[in-house]
Design a protein around this motif. Sequence first.
Motif, mmCIF file in Angstrom:
data_model
loop_
_atom_site.group_PDB
_atom_site.id
_atom_site.type_symbol
_atom_site.label_atom_id
_atom_site.label_comp_id
_atom_site.label_asym_id
_atom_site.label_seq_id
_atom_site.Cartn_x
_atom_site.Cartn_y
_atom_site.Cartn_z
ATOM 1 N N SER A 287 0.832 -1.215 0.000
ATOM 2 C CA SER A 287 0.000 0.000 0.000
ATOM 3 C C SER A 287 0.866 1.266 0.000
ATOM 4 N N SER A 288 0.646 2.169 0.944
ATOM 5 C CA SER A 288 1.361 3.462 0.898
ATOM 6 C C SER A 288 2.875 3.308 1.012
ATOM 7 N N ALA A 289 3.338 2.168 1.521
ATOM 8 C CA ALA A 289 4.781 1.974 1.704
ATOM 9 C C ALA A 289 5.473 1.536 0.414
ATOM 10 N N SER A 290 4.705 1.138 -0.584
ATOM 11 C CA SER A 290 5.358 0.469 -1.720
ATOM 12 C C SER A 290 6.284 1.395 -2.510
ATOM 13 N N ILE A 291 5.853 2.626 -2.783
ATOM 14 C CA ILE A 291 6.724 3.522 -3.566
ATOM 15 C C ILE A 291 7.968 3.924 -2.764
ATOM 16 N N PRO A 292 7.835 4.353 -1.494
ATOM 17 C CA PRO A 292 9.073 4.730 -0.788
ATOM 18 C C PRO A 292 10.023 3.558 -0.531
ATOM 19 N N ILE A 293 9.497 2.348 -0.356
ATOM 20 C CA ILE A 293 10.400 1.187 -0.227
ATOM 21 C C ILE A 293 11.138 0.986 -1.555
ATOM 22 N N ALA A 294 10.381 1.024 -2.647
ATOM 23 C CA ALA A 294 10.990 0.829 -3.970
ATOM 24 C C ALA A 294 12.021 1.927 -4.245
ATOM 25 N N LEU A 295 11.668 3.160 -3.917
ATOM 26 C CA LEU A 295 12.578 4.285 -4.166
ATOM 27 C C LEU A 295 13.876 4.109 -3.382
ATOM 28 N N ASP A 296 13.756 3.715 -2.118
ATOM 29 C CA ASP A 296 14.962 3.551 -1.302
ATOM 30 C C ASP A 296 15.821 2.402 -1.830
ATOM 31 N N GLU A 297 15.177 1.351 -2.334
ATOM 32 C CA GLU A 297 15.962 0.267 -2.955
ATOM 33 C C GLU A 297 16.713 0.784 -4.183
ATOM 34 N N CYS A 298 16.053 1.632 -4.976
ATOM 35 C CA CYS A 298 16.697 2.192 -6.179
ATOM 36 C C CYS A 298 17.897 3.041 -5.783
ATOM 37 N N VAL A 299 17.727 3.863 -4.736
ATOM 38 C CA VAL A 299 18.826 4.723 -4.279
ATOM 39 C C VAL A 299 19.994 3.842 -3.823
ATOM 40 N N ALA A 300 19.689 2.821 -3.008
ATOM 41 C CA ALA A 300 20.737 1.949 -2.466
ATOM 42 C C ALA A 300 21.473 1.205 -3.587
ATOM 43 N N ALA A 301 20.748 0.876 -4.649
ATOM 44 C CA ALA A 301 21.354 0.114 -5.750
ATOM 45 C C ALA A 301 22.058 1.036 -6.749
ATOM 46 N N GLY A 302 22.044 2.339 -6.506
ATOM 47 C CA GLY A 302 22.692 3.284 -7.420
ATOM 48 C C GLY A 302 21.978 3.378 -8.747
ATOM 49 N N ARG A 303 20.658 3.155 -8.705
ATOM 50 C CA ARG A 303 19.905 3.125 -9.954
ATOM 51 C C ARG A 303 19.482 4.526 -10.428
ATOM 52 N N ILE A 304 19.689 5.528 -9.557
ATOM 53 C CA ILE A 304 19.242 6.882 -9.903
ATOM 54 C C ILE A 304 20.445 7.824 -9.971
ATOM 55 N N LYS A 305 20.559 8.576 -11.064
ATOM 56 C CA LYS A 305 21.654 9.557 -11.207
ATOM 57 C C LYS A 305 21.105 10.957 -11.001
#
Length: 328
Positions: A287-305
């Motif tokens: 639910s409401s946690a899905s986007i911020p969990i996904a976003l934090d995983e992307c940040v941790a994986a270096g997926r965002i420049k």
Amino acid sequence: MPTQAAGIIGTGRALPERVLTNAELEKLVDTSDDWIVSRTGIRERRVAAPDETTSHFAALAAQRALDAAGVSPRELDLVICATVCPDMMLPSTACLVQSKLGAKRAAAYDLVAACSGFVYGLATARAFIEAGHARYILVIGAELLSRFVDYTDRATCVIFGDGAGAAVVGPVAAGRGILAHRILSDGDYAELLYTPGGGARHPASAATVQQRLHYIKMRGNELFKVAVRSMAETVGQVLDELRLAPSDVDLFVPHQANQRITDAVADRLGIGSERIYANIERMGNTSSASIPIALDECVAAGRIKSGDLLVFASFGAGVTWGALALRW
Ligand code: ACO
């Protein structure tokens, strides 16, 4: 141009240790790993231990987001906790989180927009910061859906999971941060996804418990169609406002409701799978946690420049939906 642009300056997530697999669900209800994977994309989800609460995971994710942002809890002006799984009916979970963090200067309140809660929360934070009413705002999405799911109802128990994600929203340079958003709702669809018992309409009683009214009821098939249409339309509107096209999007982070919903939305927009983040296989629908969990995983994986264009899209009970574009 706003006088002060607002952007995400730190993210964090917190998840229960316990993993609930499809194989375990096969023992509880008449379902199969094959059915769940092919209809939803979900293989496993996290489930909180009995002594863990929504505010516990919310505060953990929040502290990690604050650490990443280099912002102290005392600098926060506002704590928004998006949740449909509050620790209690009263007071708000946001106030419990504010206390756990020691965010003594902050106002705190819960935001009830179900799966759209994080996007609604970012839109709210943007408005406060751009208007000069706040400098640092914590936006949290935190859910313990396992407490409200009926583990005798195969239509819902296979979908939902527990967890929390958070973002610190603060001032950023002009042209960066949140560029556009659109949030919408349609209460005519309220009963497509709802928890009838425990509120003022059906206050808790032995009868409401016996009728299982405190559990989530969902008409998944109807939700599915509205979700695909609304999410795709709203992303299109946000990109139009910016005079951008789906081809300009570097990373699309949709609410993780169902892999088929994500695929259908992406297909309508023409966004290829290499530019879409999905973790529903491991998390289920939080639910409401899905986007911020996904976003934090992307940040941790270096997926965002730096400079990437990110687009979030959400859809949830209410029904509520929204999309938001930001320049990282
Ligand atoms: N295992 C096996 N069979 C099942 C299960 C299950 N877990 N659940 C339902 N079925 C059966 C149904 O009973 C039905 O059987 P029938 O044809 O004999 O009546 C059949 O599967 C098809 O049911 P549908 O509901 O039509 O299946 P559908 O393909 O729509 O998938 C699902 C169901 C996964 C719930 C899908 O509709 C969905 O994901 N909808 C969106 C749900 C969602 O995202 N909700 C949350 C959005 S808002 C938020 O995130 C809070």
